[in-house]
Design an enzyme around this catalytic site. Structure first.
Site, PDB file in Angstrom:
ATOM      1  N   ASP A 150      28.907 101.134  51.644  1.00  0.00           N
ATOM      2  CA  ASP A 150      28.940 101.478  50.211  1.00  0.00           C
ATOM      3  C   ASP A 150      30.299 101.037  49.660  1.00  0.00           C
ATOM      4  O   ASP A 150      31.352 101.384  50.205  1.00  0.00           O
ATOM      5  CB  ASP A 150      28.740 102.976  50.024  1.00  0.00           C
ATOM      6  CG  ASP A 150      28.551 103.336  48.561  1.00  0.00           C
ATOM      7  OD1 ASP A 150      27.915 102.535  47.833  1.00  0.00           O
ATOM      8  OD2 ASP A 150      29.033 104.405  48.132  1.00  0.00           O
TER       9      ASP A 150
ATOM     10  N   ASN B  17      32.428  96.843  37.035  1.00  0.00           N
ATOM     11  CA  ASN B  17      31.327  96.744  36.074  1.00  0.00           C
ATOM     12  C   ASN B  17      31.739  97.238  34.699  1.00  0.00           C
ATOM     13  O   ASN B  17      31.394  96.647  33.672  1.00  0.00           O
ATOM     14  CB  ASN B  17      30.125  97.563  36.563  1.00  0.00           C
ATOM     15  CG  ASN B  17      29.114  96.684  37.283  1.00  0.00           C
ATOM     16  OD1 ASN B  17      29.107  95.472  37.119  1.00  0.00           O
ATOM     17  ND2 ASN B  17      28.268  97.299  38.099  1.00  0.00           N
TER      18      ASN B  17
ATOM     19  N   HIS C 169      28.543  93.409  33.666  1.00  0.00           N
ATOM     20  CA  HIS C 169      27.636  93.173  34.794  1.00  0.00           C
ATOM     21  C   HIS C 169      27.785  91.775  35.369  1.00  0.00           C
ATOM     22  O   HIS C 169      27.536  91.562  36.558  1.00  0.00           O
ATOM     23  CB  HIS C 169      26.188  93.407  34.355  1.00  0.00           C
ATOM     24  CG  HIS C 169      25.874  94.857  34.139  1.00  0.00           C
ATOM     25  ND1 HIS C 169      25.802  95.778  35.165  1.00  0.00           N
ATOM     26  CD2 HIS C 169      25.639  95.554  32.989  1.00  0.00           C
ATOM     27  CE1 HIS C 169      25.521  96.975  34.679  1.00  0.00           C
ATOM     28  NE2 HIS C 169      25.413  96.859  33.344  1.00  0.00           N
TER      29      HIS C 169
ATOM     30  N   ASP D  86      28.091  91.124  39.255  1.00  0.00           N
ATOM     31  CA  ASP D  86      27.207  90.242  40.023  1.00  0.00           C
ATOM     32  C   ASP D  86      28.007  89.208  40.799  1.00  0.00           C
ATOM     33  O   ASP D  86      27.712  88.914  41.972  1.00  0.00           O
ATOM     34  CB  ASP D  86      26.216  89.542  39.089  1.00  0.00           C
ATOM     35  CG  ASP D  86      25.178  90.507  38.521  1.00  0.00           C
ATOM     36  OD1 ASP D  86      25.080  91.644  39.020  1.00  0.00           O
ATOM     37  OD2 ASP D  86      24.469  90.120  37.563  1.00  0.00           O
TER      38      ASP D  86
ATOM     39  N   ASP E 200      25.380  98.631  44.848  1.00  0.00           N
ATOM     40  CA  ASP E 200      26.540  98.209  45.644  1.00  0.00           C
ATOM     41  C   ASP E 200      26.416  98.692  47.086  1.00  0.00           C
ATOM     42  O   ASP E 200      27.420  98.899  47.763  1.00  0.00           O
ATOM     43  CB  ASP E 200      27.833  98.742  45.012  1.00  0.00           C
ATOM     44  CG  ASP E 200      27.848 100.262  44.923  1.00  0.00           C
ATOM     45  OD1 ASP E 200      26.779 100.869  45.167  1.00  0.00           O
ATOM     46  OD2 ASP E 200      28.903 100.836  44.601  1.00  0.00           O
TER      47      ASP E 200
END
Length: 641
Positions: free
Chosen positions: A496, A504, A509, A513, A539
């Site tokens: 994680d 973000n 975004h 990405d 994530d």
């Protein structure tokens, strides 16, 4: 007896004369008579002795002939007592059942008879004992020494006492008919298959037999004309009355010529009236199979086929004959204009036609291909196995079905290849005879590539290119099953990202990405090629280490954390730093289901985050709470610029 009678007579005469005191002459006469009687008695005795010797000789010769006939007989012979015991058997009968004579003469007929045929033997024996019959003949099964049944035909008679007439024993002749029985069974089976084939093909059968007094028709035959089974049996000339008046004379002439022996078989096409009144076209084929000494017909057999549809088709073809040439030309133009490649062959697999698309895909011109065998021009292999895909003619009597293949690869003469989709269709004429093949194929290279792309997309994450959650879970389930079977252990890693939300929120975004792609590359770069990496969503990432070592898993996890922390990610002039927390859980025979393994690793990851992030936590192998958390000092995150 003669000597006794003569001697007795002479003594009697002497005694009588001594009492009567006859004269000398009388006495001499009596003596002479006595001597004559005695001589006659001696002569009769000699004759009787000769007769007895001759009778004994004849009996001995008869006995010898019987023994010789029994020993030299080509079929089995046995003498059986009334109690069923085999008193004597010849070598042929013993050999028929694979016994020696001594072995078989120690048995009873019941012991060497098939259980299903015991009754017929008992009934015959009871009838013989009761005097109802003096001879018998029937067929039954014997059992060989190894238990194998063998069919035999028995014929014999009972030998009775000359004075009382009581039965003494049986003399049986046993003929081995097993081969004949098997042949009859094969013939019956063949006849059954033949009748089934005729019925399946819709062909009726007629059988004319003078000895039975008429003609019989199969169920298919009478059904073809709308009648019930047996309704048309009998009158051998009734079928002529049912023929169309315009066809009757020609059919009768063909029938007469065949009956005279001028043609090898009878064949005619004509119309017959259906029971409901309409006319159907019939193909009648027959043959005289038996004649008497004067050549007159005794038996004939044949078949009838409903060819109404064929005749209707022929009529339509006759009507459209003037248009056939134009239609053929239009078809040729169509085949040359369509986007599919088309190759036609004849029955010998030689190419008879190729359209321009086929020329382009194969790299061979039509002029060069005509007359060549198909393999000279068209060579298709299976995309996966590389084996050639045959385009053979259908089996004789088999169904002429189309053969479709969507994973074929066409190999050209220059060894270049292209993916194709092909359909191979056999060409069959009206007699169901194979005439050739039509191969239609298309260039399927782009479509095949798209299929592979779609298959890849279904199993991989569109953003990172890693395995997606669904495909990863399936692979993990297989590894868990393997671990239960062979005990091979693996390590599961739940990753994680730390501080990813900040990227973000600040960069959008698009930045997130881009960073996820970099993370996927970093994780993949740390691990070996045999290890599996997937993006579970958001994530969260997952890894399966094929190595079962817990120490090795900690080292790999630490390397992943270092690689992620070491990413130099800049978005729109602003530098971003993230980290990762990792939970580890073993995959072994006692690890439980996949969901349980992921849950334990997720819980361990949560412990790692609670311990300050950037840590590795190893979950226990059972459901106990894990308080053994490895805490490492995380590297400081650079401030956002």
């Amino acid at each position: 007896m003669a000597l006794l009678v003569g001697g007795t007579a002479a003594i009697a005469v002497s005694v009588l004369l001594s009492r009567l005191n006859p004269g000398v002459e009388t006495l001499e006469l009596c003596v002479q008579a006595s001597v004559g009687v005695a001589a006659g008695a001696l002569l009769l005795a000699g004759l009787f002795a000769r007769v007895i010797r001759e009778s004994r000789r004849q009996i001995a010769e008869s006995e010898q002939r019987f023994r010789r006939a029994m020993e030299d007989s080509s079929i089995g012979v046995a003498i059986v007592g009334l109690d069923g015991r085999i008193l004597e058997a010849n070598p042929v009968f013993a050999a028929m059942l694979d016994y020696s004579r001594e072995e078989i003469e120690a048995l009873t007929f019941i012991q060497i008879t098939h259980p299903d045929d015991h009754q017929i033997g008992r009934e015959t024996m009871e009838s013989l004992k009761a005097g109802k019959i003096d001879s018998f003949h029937f067929e039954k099964r014997y059992l060989k020494k190894d238990g194998t049944p063998v069919w035999a035909r028995l014929a014999g008679s009972v030998i009775r006492d000359g004075n009382s007439g009581q039965p003494l024993y049986l003399v049986s002749q046993i003929e081995d008919i097993d081969a004949r029985r098997q042949a009859e069974a094969r013939i019956a089976e063949a006849e059954t298959r033949w009748n089934f084939a005729l019925a399946s093909a819709g062909q009726g059968v007629w059988d004319f037999d003078m000895r039975k007094g008429g003609t019989t028709y199969s169920a298919t035959w009478v059904k073809m004309l709308g009648y019930d089974d047996g309704e048309l049996d009998g009158d051998p000339d009734r079928w002529l009355a049912m023929i169309h008046p315009d066809d009757r004379e020609a059919v009768a002439e063909a029938d007469r010529i065949h009956l005279e022996g001028r043609t090898p078989f009878f064949e005619a096409e004509f119309r017959m009236r259906h029971k409901d009144g309409h006319w159907i076209w019939i193909l009648d084929r027959g043959k005289a199979i038996e004649r008497d000494e004067e050549g007159r017909l005794i038996r004939a057999i044949g078949s009838l086929t409903d060819i109404t549809r064929r005749k209707q088709a022929e009529e339509r073809l006759t009507v459209s004959s003037a248009m056939l040439a134009d239609e053929k030309e239009r078809l040729k133009v169509t085949l040359q204009s369509i986007g599919d490649a088309v190759i036609c062959t004849d029955a010998a697999n030689r190419i008879t036609f190729m359209n321009p698309v086929a020329e382009k895909l194969t790299g061979v011109s039509c002029n060069d291909a005509l007359g060549k065998t198909l393999g000279h021009v068209y060579w298709a292999v299976d995309e996966e196995t590389g084996h050639r895909i045959g385009v053979a003619r259908p089996a004789i009597g088999g169904e002429a079905a189309d053969d479709q293949n969507s994973r074929a690869v066409l190999v050209r003469r220059d060894e270049t290849r292209c993916s194709i989709r092909q359909v191979v269709s056999p060409i069959m004429n009206e007699r169901n005879e194979f005439c050739g093949l039509v191969i239609v194929f298309q260039d399927f290279t782009d479509a095949r590539a798209l299929q592979r792309q779609l298959a890849h997309a279904a199993a991989h994450d569109a953003l990172t290119g890693l395995a997606n959650r669904a495909s990863f879970i399936r692979a993990m389930e297989d590894l868990v099953d393997q671990a239960r079977k062979d005990g091979i252990g693996h390590q599961f890693m739940f990753i994680d990202l730390d501080h990813f939300k900040l990227v973000n929120d600040t960069g959008g975004h698009a930045a997130g990405d881009a960073l996820l792609k970099r993370v996927a590359e970093a994780v993949r770069g740390v691990l070996g090629p045999q290890d599996m990496v997937a993006r579970l969503g958001g994530d969260e990432f997952a890894v399966i280490l094929k190595s079962g070592s817990a120490a090795g898993a900690r080292i790999a996890a630490r390397s992943i954390i270092d690689a992620i922390q070491g990413l130099d990610f800049t978005w729109e002039g602003r530098s971003h730093s993230i980290g990762a927390s990792i939970g580890l859980a073993p995959i072994n025979p006692d690890c439980g289901a996949v969901d349980e393994i992921i849950a334990r690793a997720d819980a361990a990851c949560y412990v790692a985050k609670a311990a300050g992030r950037g840590c590795v936590s190893m979950a226990p192998e059972n459901d106990a709470k894990d308080d053994r958390v490895e805490i490492e000092t995380p590297k400081p995150l650079a401030a956002a610029s």
